[in-house]
Design a protein around this motif. Sequence first.
Motif, PDB file in Angstrom:
ATOM      1  N   ASN A  34     -13.467 -36.881  -6.827  1.00  0.00           N
ATOM      2  CA  ASN A  34     -12.112 -37.320  -6.484  1.00  0.00           C
ATOM      3  C   ASN A  34     -11.146 -36.151  -6.395  1.00  0.00           C
ATOM      4  N   LEU A  35     -11.308 -35.196  -7.322  1.00  0.00           N
ATOM      5  CA  LEU A  35     -10.463 -34.001  -7.297  1.00  0.00           C
ATOM      6  C   LEU A  35     -10.699 -33.232  -5.999  1.00  0.00           C
ATOM      7  N   TRP A  36     -11.975 -33.099  -5.615  1.00  0.00           N
ATOM      8  CA  TRP A  36     -12.327 -32.403  -4.377  1.00  0.00           C
ATOM      9  C   TRP A  36     -11.715 -33.107  -3.158  1.00  0.00           C
ATOM     10  N   ILE A  37     -11.835 -34.412  -3.110  1.00  0.00           N
ATOM     11  CA  ILE A  37     -11.312 -35.179  -1.972  1.00  0.00           C
ATOM     12  C   ILE A  37      -9.804 -34.976  -1.833  1.00  0.00           C
ATOM     13  N   ASN A  38      -9.092 -35.027  -2.952  1.00  0.00           N
ATOM     14  CA  ASN A  38      -7.640 -34.866  -2.917  1.00  0.00           C
ATOM     15  C   ASN A  38      -7.225 -33.463  -2.462  1.00  0.00           C
ATOM     16  N   GLU A  39      -7.902 -32.444  -3.014  1.00  0.00           N
ATOM     17  CA  GLU A  39      -7.565 -31.066  -2.662  1.00  0.00           C
ATOM     18  C   GLU A  39      -7.942 -30.764  -1.210  1.00  0.00           C
ATOM     19  N   LYS A  40      -9.071 -31.318  -0.780  1.00  0.00           N
ATOM     20  CA  LYS A  40      -9.496 -31.089   0.601  1.00  0.00           C
ATOM     21  C   LYS A  40      -8.511 -31.725   1.582  1.00  0.00           C
ATOM     22  N   ASN A  62     -11.361 -21.026  12.333  1.00  0.00           N
ATOM     23  CA  ASN A  62     -11.004 -22.269  11.651  1.00  0.00           C
ATOM     24  C   ASN A  62     -12.144 -23.276  11.727  1.00  0.00           C
ATOM     25  N   ASP A  63     -12.814 -23.353  12.880  1.00  0.00           N
ATOM     26  CA  ASP A  63     -13.945 -24.279  13.029  1.00  0.00           C
ATOM     27  C   ASP A  63     -15.062 -23.933  12.040  1.00  0.00           C
ATOM     28  N   GLU A  64     -15.352 -22.643  11.911  1.00  0.00           N
ATOM     29  CA  GLU A  64     -16.426 -22.220  11.005  1.00  0.00           C
ATOM     30  C   GLU A  64     -16.040 -22.459   9.545  1.00  0.00           C
ATOM     31  N   ALA A  65     -14.788 -22.165   9.199  1.00  0.00           N
ATOM     32  CA  ALA A  65     -14.333 -22.401   7.824  1.00  0.00           C
ATOM     33  C   ALA A  65     -14.389 -23.891   7.482  1.00  0.00           C
ATOM     34  N   THR A  66     -13.958 -24.737   8.423  1.00  0.00           N
ATOM     35  CA  THR A  66     -13.996 -26.192   8.212  1.00  0.00           C
ATOM     36  C   THR A  66     -15.420 -26.689   8.028  1.00  0.00           C
ATOM     37  N   LYS A  67     -16.333 -26.154   8.839  1.00  0.00           N
ATOM     38  CA  LYS A  67     -17.745 -26.521   8.732  1.00  0.00           C
ATOM     39  C   LYS A  67     -18.304 -26.159   7.352  1.00  0.00           C
ATOM     40  N   GLN A  68     -17.953 -24.977   6.864  1.00  0.00           N
ATOM     41  CA  GLN A  68     -18.463 -24.531   5.563  1.00  0.00           C
ATOM     42  C   GLN A  68     -17.837 -25.309   4.408  1.00  0.00           C
ATOM     43  N   ILE A  69     -16.592 -25.731   4.566  1.00  0.00           N
ATOM     44  CA  ILE A  69     -15.955 -26.559   3.538  1.00  0.00           C
ATOM     45  C   ILE A  69     -16.679 -27.909   3.449  1.00  0.00           C
ATOM     46  N   SER A  70     -17.120 -28.422   4.597  1.00  0.00           N
ATOM     47  CA  SER A  70     -17.922 -29.657   4.589  1.00  0.00           C
ATOM     48  C   SER A  70     -19.236 -29.441   3.845  1.00  0.00           C
ATOM     49  N   GLU A  71     -19.861 -28.270   4.044  1.00  0.00           N
ATOM     50  CA  GLU A  71     -21.095 -27.954   3.328  1.00  0.00           C
ATOM     51  C   GLU A  71     -20.842 -27.866   1.823  1.00  0.00           C
ATOM     52  N   ALA A  72     -19.713 -27.289   1.456  1.00  0.00           N
ATOM     53  CA  ALA A  72     -19.352 -27.204   0.036  1.00  0.00           C
ATOM     54  C   ALA A  72     -19.150 -28.600  -0.539  1.00  0.00           C
ATOM     55  N   GLY A  73     -18.553 -29.485   0.281  1.00  0.00           N
ATOM     56  CA  GLY A  73     -18.339 -30.858  -0.158  1.00  0.00           C
ATOM     57  C   GLY A  73     -19.634 -31.601  -0.450  1.00  0.00           C
ATOM     58  N   LYS A  74     -20.681 -31.300   0.325  1.00  0.00           N
ATOM     59  CA  LYS A  74     -21.986 -31.932   0.086  1.00  0.00           C
ATOM     60  C   LYS A  74     -22.526 -31.551  -1.289  1.00  0.00           C
ATOM     61  N   LEU A  75     -22.321 -30.309  -1.673  1.00  0.00           N
ATOM     62  CA  LEU A  75     -22.775 -29.874  -3.000  1.00  0.00           C
ATOM     63  C   LEU A  75     -21.979 -30.573  -4.096  1.00  0.00           C
ATOM     64  N   ILE A  76     -20.678 -30.748  -3.851  1.00  0.00           N
ATOM     65  CA  ILE A  76     -19.832 -31.434  -4.827  1.00  0.00           C
ATOM     66  C   ILE A  76     -20.281 -32.887  -4.994  1.00  0.00           C
ATOM     67  N   VAL A  77     -20.543 -33.563  -3.871  1.00  0.00           N
ATOM     68  CA  VAL A  77     -20.991 -34.969  -3.915  1.00  0.00           C
ATOM     69  C   VAL A  77     -22.317 -35.081  -4.663  1.00  0.00           C
ATOM     70  N   ALA A  78     -23.187 -34.084  -4.449  1.00  0.00           N
ATOM     71  CA  ALA A  78     -24.508 -34.105  -5.093  1.00  0.00           C
ATOM     72  C   ALA A  78     -24.423 -33.956  -6.612  1.00  0.00           C
ATOM     73  N   SER A  79     -23.265 -33.534  -7.114  1.00  0.00           N
ATOM     74  CA  SER A  79     -23.090 -33.397  -8.566  1.00  0.00           C
ATOM     75  C   SER A  79     -22.996 -34.758  -9.256  1.00  0.00           C
ATOM     76  N   ASN A  80     -22.657 -35.815  -8.470  1.00  0.00           N
ATOM     77  CA  ASN A  80     -22.527 -37.184  -8.995  1.00  0.00           C
ATOM     78  C   ASN A  80     -21.477 -37.311 -10.099  1.00  0.00           C
ATOM     79  N   ASP A  81     -20.523 -36.395 -10.087  1.00  0.00           N
ATOM     80  CA  ASP A  81     -19.433 -36.445 -11.071  1.00  0.00           C
ATOM     81  C   ASP A  81     -18.209 -37.034 -10.362  1.00  0.00           C
ATOM     82  N   SER A  82     -17.876 -38.278 -10.679  1.00  0.00           N
ATOM     83  CA  SER A  82     -16.820 -38.986  -9.949  1.00  0.00           C
ATOM     84  C   SER A  82     -15.450 -38.311 -10.090  1.00  0.00           C
TER      85      SER A  82
END
Length: 241
Positions: free
Chosen positions: A58-64, A34-54
Amino acid sequence: MMEKEFNPVIKAVQSLRKLSVDIRLSNQEIKDSNDEATKQISEAGKLIVASNDSIVINLWINEKAKLLENTSILLGILQSLEDKFKNKDCSNLLEIWQTHDHYREIVINTLEELQKIGNVIFIKENLQKWEDIWQIISANVGRILSIAETYKLKLAMMEALKPEEIDMLTNDILKHIPWNYSDDEAYKYEKEYLEAYNELKESQSKKKSLWDKVLDVLAGGVEETPAHRVQMRRWMEGAPA
């Protein structure tokens, strides 16, 4: 028709092996995965944020948020099952498992929704990174779900066997079945596993009623289709396929 590679004994022996593994080891593996999966989801979130698509962010934040909330509940359910195993407490097992199934479904569906977000917005840039991240997430979530399925078998054993019978079976499993192989390695060392199974079956000959109960639990839990159950029973009892 049975698949050529399908060997129900190997699946059954692996299930029996996992049945005997100390709950503390399972608990640590769940935590680490679970710790490793959570860490990787955070890494995925960084890529989503870098897209600059609001809208996407927001969709990512809600689903996460939904994922984290329901994962926490699911892990809590697994912890309550661990406590029951330790205390050999058979009360409310069916209700707990039904609750587990409910939250397991939500977690799996939410993970799929999170993965789809990146699959849609990443075409070339960051696509490989995204896919690599989700490979790691899938592997770790898979380990947790695999342990949960082992818990299901433990529950079935607790309902079918007396506490002293479970202790007797566990001791025999640890004595006869190689316990330090992964699922993949079990298939690699099929011959060794089959020999170990035959030794276990022989040791159970004086405890036939117990072995019959074990077979009934495994036949109902290892594979879903009636054809697989019948075939597994034949293999395990040593009858011709």
